[in-house]
Each structure stands twice: as C-alpha cells, then as structure tokens.
Design a protein around this motif. Structure first.
Motif, PDB file in Angstrom:
ATOM      1  N   ASN A  56      -5.843   5.221  -2.237  1.00 45.97           N
ATOM      2  CA  ASN A  56      -5.288   3.902  -1.931  1.00 45.97           C
ATOM      3  C   ASN A  56      -3.815   4.000  -1.537  1.00 45.97           C
ATOM      4  OD1 ASN A  56      -5.055   0.611  -3.388  1.00 45.97           O
ATOM      5  ND2 ASN A  56      -6.084   1.213  -1.516  1.00 45.97           N
TER       6      ASN A  56
ATOM      7  N   MET B 294      -2.160   2.785   2.031  1.00 44.79           N
ATOM      8  CA  MET B 294      -1.044   1.830   2.137  1.00 44.79           C
ATOM      9  C   MET B 294       0.184   2.459   2.778  1.00 44.79           C
ATOM     10  SD  MET B 294      -1.319  -0.367  -1.380  1.00 44.79           S
ATOM     11  CE  MET B 294      -1.183   1.040  -2.468  1.00 44.79           C
TER      12      MET B 294
ATOM     13  N   MET C   1      -0.365  -4.909  -8.117  1.00 42.91           N
ATOM     14  CA  MET C   1       0.578  -4.884  -6.990  1.00 42.91           C
ATOM     15  C   MET C   1       1.897  -4.229  -7.403  1.00 42.91           C
ATOM     16  SD  MET C   1       1.138  -7.790  -4.075  1.00 42.91           S
ATOM     17  CE  MET C   1       2.096  -9.027  -4.921  1.00 42.91           C
TER      18      MET C   1
ATOM     19  N   GLY D  60       1.477  -0.493  -6.156  1.00 43.91           N
ATOM     20  CA  GLY D  60       2.268  -0.662  -4.934  1.00 43.91           C
ATOM     21  C   GLY D  60       3.715  -0.237  -5.074  1.00 43.91           C
TER      22      GLY D  60
ATOM     23  N   GLY E  92       5.563  -7.914   2.438  1.00 45.35           N
ATOM     24  CA  GLY E  92       4.130  -8.067   2.180  1.00 45.35           C
ATOM     25  C   GLY E  92       3.817  -9.310   1.373  1.00 45.35           C
TER      26      GLY E  92
ATOM     27  N   GLY F 209       0.645 -10.752  -1.133  1.00 46.44           N
ATOM     28  CA  GLY F 209      -0.614 -10.460  -1.813  1.00 46.44           C
ATOM     29  C   GLY F 209      -0.584 -11.075  -3.197  1.00 46.44           C
TER      30      GLY F 209
ATOM     31  N   SER G 223      -1.821  -9.198   3.093  1.00 45.64           N
ATOM     32  CA  SER G 223      -2.799  -8.170   2.761  1.00 45.64           C
ATOM     33  C   SER G 223      -3.910  -8.772   1.909  1.00 45.64           C
ATOM     34  CB  SER G 223      -2.120  -7.035   2.008  1.00 45.64           C
ATOM     35  OG  SER G 223      -1.472  -7.549   0.858  1.00 45.64           O
ATOM     36  N   TYR G 224      -5.027  -8.060   1.864  1.00 43.21           N
ATOM     37  CA  TYR G 224      -6.132  -8.477   1.005  1.00 43.21           C
ATOM     38  C   TYR G 224      -6.523  -7.302   0.130  1.00 43.21           C
ATOM     39  CZ  TYR G 224     -10.647  -9.925  -0.747  1.00 43.21           C
ATOM     40  OH  TYR G 224     -11.671 -10.236  -1.600  1.00 43.21           O
ATOM     41  N   GLY G 225      -6.748  -7.570  -1.127  1.00 42.98           N
ATOM     42  CA  GLY G 225      -7.144  -6.484  -2.014  1.00 42.98           C
ATOM     43  C   GLY G 225      -7.744  -6.999  -3.297  1.00 42.98           C
TER      44      GLY G 225
ATOM     45  N   ALA H  64      -5.019  -2.396  -2.485  1.00 47.14           N
ATOM     46  CA  ALA H  64      -5.211  -3.067  -1.192  1.00 47.14           C
ATOM     47  C   ALA H  64      -6.431  -2.552  -0.448  1.00 47.14           C
ATOM     48  CB  ALA H  64      -3.973  -2.877  -0.329  1.00 47.14           C
TER      49      ALA H  64
ATOM     50  N   PHE I 122      -4.616  -4.282   5.700  1.00 44.46           N
ATOM     51  CA  PHE I 122      -3.243  -4.561   6.145  1.00 44.46           C
ATOM     52  C   PHE I 122      -3.331  -4.865   7.636  1.00 44.46           C
ATOM     53  CE2 PHE I 122      -0.134  -1.917   3.237  1.00 44.46           C
ATOM     54  CZ  PHE I 122      -0.416  -2.750   2.179  1.00 44.46           C
TER      55      PHE I 122
ATOM     56  N   CYS J  26      -5.316 -11.388   7.334  1.00 41.97           N
ATOM     57  CA  CYS J  26      -4.912 -10.255   6.492  1.00 41.97           C
ATOM     58  C   CYS J  26      -5.194  -8.886   7.114  1.00 41.97           C
ATOM     59  CB  CYS J  26      -5.589 -10.357   5.128  1.00 41.97           C
ATOM     60  SG  CYS J  26      -4.984 -11.751   4.184  1.00 41.97           S
TER      61      CYS J  26
END
Length: 278
Positions: free
Chosen positions: A49, A53, A76, A80, A150, A152, A181-183, A190, A193, A231
C-alpha cells in the motif's frame, strides 16, 4: 530504573524482523456502516500500500516533506503519515490533533514555514481552516510549496474544497493541489488516487435517481443536483468492481457495493472468522 526496564525488554521483546505475511498492526474499522471490527494488517500489505501511494499516487521525490495533524490511531495518520514517510525516508512535521482543532491556522503555518509539499485531511479540516483564518492570517502564508493536498477519511465535499481554494488563493495555493482518495482500513489505507496536478473533478447527479440506484448526470445548476468528488482510479495491480445485491457486476452509473482486491488487503478480522470469510 533504566536497568530494570532493559531487563524487562530483554525478556519480552524478540528483535527478529517481521516475516512478510506476519500481522504487524491492527486497526479498527466500521466497514463504512457496521459495528467496529479489528482489522489485521500484514507486513506485505503495508509495503504494497505504501508503494502504491508513494510511487503510483503522490510520486514522492527526495525533496518532499510531509505535514500531518492526523491522529496516529487512524489508518490515514498511521499508514499515510507515519509508516509511509519512514519507508520513503521523507521528512515530516507533526502537529498534535488537539492543537489543530484549537488553532487550524497552525497547520497551514507549518506548511508555509517549513515548505511542506504533502498533507492530507478529511474535508472538515479544510472547512475548519477556511472558517477560522482571517484575511490577515492568510496574507502571512506562502502555500505555493504545497503540491498534494489529499482528502480522505470522510466524504469529499467539493463545495468545501472550492471555498478553501478561494480563501487561500492570496497565499499562492495552486488550484491543482487537490487529490481526493478512496480507501478503507480493510485494504490498509488507500485504493484509488486521481492523476496528480489537475483541477478538482466532480460528478453531479440527480438526487432522486440515487433512490432508484441510478447516478444520472445533471447540470451544475439543476435544483436536484448532488455533487460527488471524483476519487481517481484503482492502483496498479488491483481490481475494483461495483456489484448489485445479487452479486452481479453492474453497468456504468448503476449504484451498488464496492468490491476490491489487491496486495494490501487485510489478513482478516480478529476473532470473527465468519465475517472474514464473507
């Protein structure tokens, strides 16, 4: 004393590295709507992941610098803005979540002062900053360094993001900065993107059509328009389908459940094997 602590650590801590398939962290997920469940995430899922990203998504470069007020108990913040910067060896500035809530201007001041390039927030964070900063506050900022903003963790609200762009234009914020973004926690963080560096894209659909499971496009000024932020696309090496209640794959603009598959999927839910199998 410290000696006692070291002794305890020697007894309890094995310093062997994690194997690829081993569970290395747990995160809570409500799976969008249900009761919270414990998601088990493996070493290999985090690596996959983070690569999606950092490489496919934000195209992170050596000079990039992150900035985050996101709590580290949420995917996130944890994946992230803690694990990913470690893996990409990127510098990052942290602001306590409570400090952000009290003074959202500190977030933007950190970005401006330290020339940060990447920062994410749910829509409400951008909303809070727009509402709480005065024109005088904004004049003191230089946000021209910010290249990936971003969104989310909650619904992407295009109206909120447009208001933020307008408010921050005097500080040199690029109109092409947003990355919705979608996750989900079940896929580490995520799944999608958009392409970097373009304007915010939205889809406007008929509110009434939604009830009939159809997303019918309408004009921006239609009285029954509902707006959704777009997204982007699923990461390389992943699959995403939208299926109906009976499991059939739906056509474009039909509404159903999102099903995703790819390297960052969880190992399973803790202690609920029937949910994992499902």
């Amino acid at each position: 004393g410290m000696g006692d602590l070291a002794g305890l650590l020697a007894r309890f801590v094995s310093r062997a590295g994690f194997e690829p398939g081993e569970v290395v962290c747990i995160q809570y997920s409500s799976g969008s709507t249900s009761a919270p469940k414990v998601v088990l995430i493996s070493q290999v899922s985090i690596m996959a992941n983070a690569k999606g990203m950092l490489v496919n998504g934000s195209e992170t470069k050596p000079h990039d610098r992150g900035c985050s007020w996101l709590p580290l108990y949420h995917d996130m913040g944890l994946v992230g803005f803690c694990l990913s910067p470690v893996l990409s060896q990127s510098s990052i500035d942290y602001l306590a979540t409570t400090a952000f809530a009290r003074r959202p201007g500190l977030w933007l001041k950190l970005i401006s002062d330290n020339r940060c390039t990447i920062s994410f927030s749910p829509s409400f964070g951008y909303d809070l900053a727009t509402k709480r900063l005065t024109a005088t506050d904004i004049e003191k900022l230089d946000l021209s360094c910010w290249r990936v903003a971003g969104i989310g963790g909650d619904m992407v609200r295009a109206d909120v993001l447009r208001a933020f762009l307008t408010a921050m234009a005097p500080a040199g914020l690029s109109p092409n900065v947003f990355m919705p973004s979608y996750g989900m926690a079940e896929s580490t963080l995520a799944l999608t993107f958009p392409k970097l560096g373009g304007p915010l894209k939205v889809d406007r659909v008929d509110r009434d059509g939604i009830k009939a499971q159809r997303a019918i496009p309408v004009a921006a000024d239609a009285p029954n328009a509902r707006e959704y932020g777009i997204c982007g696309r699923i990461f390389n090496g992943h699959k995403l389908e939208v299926r109906g209640a009976d499991g059939t794959v739906l056509a474009e603009r039909e509404l159903g459940r999102i099903l995703a598959n790819g390297p960052p999927l969880m190992t399973g839910f803790c202690h609920i094997s029937e949910q994992t199998a499902k």
